[in-house]
Design a protein around this motif. Structure first.
Motif, PDB file in Angstrom:
ATOM      1  N   THR A 141       0.832  -1.215   0.000  1.00  0.00           N
ATOM      2  CA  THR A 141       0.000   0.000   0.000  1.00  0.00           C
ATOM      3  C   THR A 141       0.863   1.261   0.000  1.00  0.00           C
ATOM      4  O   THR A 141       0.338   2.365  -0.037  1.00  0.00           O
ATOM      5  CB  THR A 141      -0.904   0.052   1.256  1.00  0.00           C
ATOM      6  OG1 THR A 141      -0.052   0.013   2.417  1.00  0.00           O
ATOM      7  CG2 THR A 141      -1.881  -1.103   1.300  1.00  0.00           C
TER       8      THR A 141
ATOM      9  N   GLU B 225       2.420   2.441   2.516  1.00  0.00           N
ATOM     10  CA  GLU B 225       2.198   3.164   3.779  1.00  0.00           C
ATOM     11  C   GLU B 225       3.435   3.037   4.664  1.00  0.00           C
ATOM     12  O   GLU B 225       4.073   1.976   4.693  1.00  0.00           O
ATOM     13  CB  GLU B 225       1.003   2.592   4.540  1.00  0.00           C
ATOM     14  CG  GLU B 225      -0.345   2.910   3.918  1.00  0.00           C
ATOM     15  CD  GLU B 225      -1.435   2.146   4.644  1.00  0.00           C
ATOM     16  OE1 GLU B 225      -2.221   2.782   5.346  1.00  0.00           O
ATOM     17  OE2 GLU B 225      -1.495   0.902   4.501  1.00  0.00           O
TER      18      GLU B 225
ATOM     19  N   TYR C  98      -2.280  -3.102  -3.108  1.00  0.00           N
ATOM     20  CA  TYR C  98      -3.707  -2.958  -2.817  1.00  0.00           C
ATOM     21  C   TYR C  98      -3.949  -1.606  -2.167  1.00  0.00           C
ATOM     22  O   TYR C  98      -3.011  -0.956  -1.697  1.00  0.00           O
ATOM     23  CB  TYR C  98      -4.234  -4.116  -1.950  1.00  0.00           C
ATOM     24  CG  TYR C  98      -3.617  -4.250  -0.571  1.00  0.00           C
ATOM     25  CD1 TYR C  98      -4.179  -3.606   0.530  1.00  0.00           C
ATOM     26  CD2 TYR C  98      -2.495  -5.032  -0.369  1.00  0.00           C
ATOM     27  CE1 TYR C  98      -3.619  -3.734   1.789  1.00  0.00           C
ATOM     28  CE2 TYR C  98      -1.923  -5.164   0.890  1.00  0.00           C
ATOM     29  CZ  TYR C  98      -2.488  -4.515   1.963  1.00  0.00           C
ATOM     30  OH  TYR C  98      -1.925  -4.637   3.217  1.00  0.00           O
ATOM     31  N   GLU C  99      -5.201  -1.192  -2.155  1.00  0.00           N
ATOM     32  CA  GLU C  99      -5.553   0.093  -1.546  1.00  0.00           C
ATOM     33  C   GLU C  99      -5.654  -0.068  -0.026  1.00  0.00           C
ATOM     34  O   GLU C  99      -6.277  -1.010   0.449  1.00  0.00           O
ATOM     35  CB  GLU C  99      -6.882   0.598  -2.104  1.00  0.00           C
ATOM     36  CG  GLU C  99      -6.746   1.321  -3.428  1.00  0.00           C
ATOM     37  CD  GLU C  99      -5.711   2.446  -3.388  1.00  0.00           C
ATOM     38  OE1 GLU C  99      -5.855   3.351  -2.533  1.00  0.00           O
ATOM     39  OE2 GLU C  99      -4.748   2.414  -4.179  1.00  0.00           O
ATOM     40  N   PRO C 100      -5.051   0.830   0.739  1.00  0.00           N
ATOM     41  CA  PRO C 100      -5.131   0.713   2.203  1.00  0.00           C
ATOM     42  C   PRO C 100      -6.561   0.934   2.694  1.00  0.00           C
ATOM     43  O   PRO C 100      -7.293   1.747   2.123  1.00  0.00           O
ATOM     44  CB  PRO C 100      -4.217   1.821   2.713  1.00  0.00           C
ATOM     45  CG  PRO C 100      -4.055   2.775   1.594  1.00  0.00           C
ATOM     46  CD  PRO C 100      -4.283   2.016   0.317  1.00  0.00           C
TER      47      PRO C 100
ATOM     48  N   THR D 147      -9.465   2.478   5.025  1.00  0.00           N
ATOM     49  CA  THR D 147      -9.558   3.824   5.595  1.00  0.00           C
ATOM     50  C   THR D 147      -9.442   3.737   7.123  1.00  0.00           C
ATOM     51  O   THR D 147      -9.545   2.659   7.704  1.00  0.00           O
ATOM     52  CB  THR D 147     -10.908   4.479   5.242  1.00  0.00           C
ATOM     53  OG1 THR D 147     -11.942   3.596   5.654  1.00  0.00           O
ATOM     54  CG2 THR D 147     -11.008   4.746   3.755  1.00  0.00           C
TER      55      THR D 147
ATOM     56  N   GLU E  21      -5.240   7.015   8.183  1.00  0.00           N
ATOM     57  CA  GLU E  21      -4.520   8.098   7.487  1.00  0.00           C
ATOM     58  C   GLU E  21      -3.769   8.986   8.473  1.00  0.00           C
ATOM     59  O   GLU E  21      -2.758   9.595   8.108  1.00  0.00           O
ATOM     60  CB  GLU E  21      -5.486   8.963   6.661  1.00  0.00           C
ATOM     61  CG  GLU E  21      -6.321   8.234   5.632  1.00  0.00           C
ATOM     62  CD  GLU E  21      -7.551   7.568   6.234  1.00  0.00           C
ATOM     63  OE1 GLU E  21      -7.727   7.571   7.477  1.00  0.00           O
ATOM     64  OE2 GLU E  21      -8.361   7.042   5.445  1.00  0.00           O
TER      65      GLU E  21
ATOM     66  N   ARG F 223       1.991   8.055   2.955  1.00  0.00           N
ATOM     67  CA  ARG F 223       2.174   7.229   1.745  1.00  0.00           C
ATOM     68  C   ARG F 223       3.507   7.572   1.114  1.00  0.00           C
ATOM     69  O   ARG F 223       3.935   8.720   1.167  1.00  0.00           O
ATOM     70  CB  ARG F 223       1.046   7.505   0.723  1.00  0.00           C
ATOM     71  CG  ARG F 223      -0.353   7.307   1.242  1.00  0.00           C
ATOM     72  CD  ARG F 223      -0.691   5.867   1.585  1.00  0.00           C
ATOM     73  NE  ARG F 223      -0.704   4.959   0.444  1.00  0.00           N
ATOM     74  CZ  ARG F 223      -1.748   4.812  -0.381  1.00  0.00           C
ATOM     75  NH1 ARG F 223      -2.834   5.517  -0.197  1.00  0.00           N
ATOM     76  NH2 ARG F 223      -1.685   3.959  -1.398  1.00  0.00           N
TER      77      ARG F 223
END
Lengths: 127, 127
Positions: free
Chosen positions: A38, A40, B114-116, B118, B121, B126
């Motif tokens: 991701t 992150e 993949y998309e983290p 929610t 944040e 990122r």
């Protein structure tokens, strides 16, 4: 000097027990946590503790499948299986450590199942 | 006795050079190759050579990001970046070896982006 391998074993057992004092004690204050999939990054022990505390409590460590420890370069890689609710997943996690045996970086991969491409059925069996 | 780490370095350089004689020489005759994500298993040096020879030739090793070598348990883990056509991918690969320093098992993971989720944040940047 604590061996990084021992620290990493404590990291997993403390995470499983949600024993955040013991978990924090495995981490350098400046620990970096990276999720390359991701992209992150979480910086520092406090943020990383919050991240783990907030993670759903139905997480459960099933087993540590493999540990590869390189004392010379102070690196350890684990392959663990976890249950998240009814789903079984696995993680590959790279750790590096400092001279006190605390964890300085964590790089976490969560590979997901996929369908094999066609054309290699004659070479590969499924398990 | 060849160190497994050296064998694994040859494994990657020979694969990149498509030098199948050198590649074969890194492998035990009974080598097992596992892809846990697809649950595929390839048994034996001959099948694994065929699998690699048949793999599209536009494959290119970009770099070996990390090597973690555990001489005591004869295990090595690599994290490599490869280009397949225009796409960059990475693989995490666990190796075990025999007393001659040949590779006996290979376990290959190909984690995908993949998309983290929610809600984190405030903790994660990122990159």
């Amino acid at each position: 000097m604590t061996e990084l391998r021992k620290t990493v074993e404590t990291y997993w057992s403390a995470a499983q027990a949600r024993d955040w004092a013991a978990f924090a004690d495995t981490l350098s204050i400046d620990v970096l946590y990276d999720l390359p999939q991701t992209r992150e990054r979480i910086r520092g022990r406090e943020n990383f503790l919050t991240f783990n505390r907030d993670y759903p409590a139905d997480w459960r460590l099933l087993r540590i499948n493999r540990v590869v420890a390189d004392p010379e370069s102070a690196q350890v890689v684990t392959w663990v299986h976890v249950a998240v609710g009814l789903e079984e997943m696995y993680a590959i996690t790279y750790f590096t450590g400092d001279a006190d045996g605390r964890i300085t970086t964590i790089t976490d991969f969560w590979p997901e199942p996929y369908e094999p491409p066609t054309g290699r059925e004659h070479l590969a069996e499924r398990y």
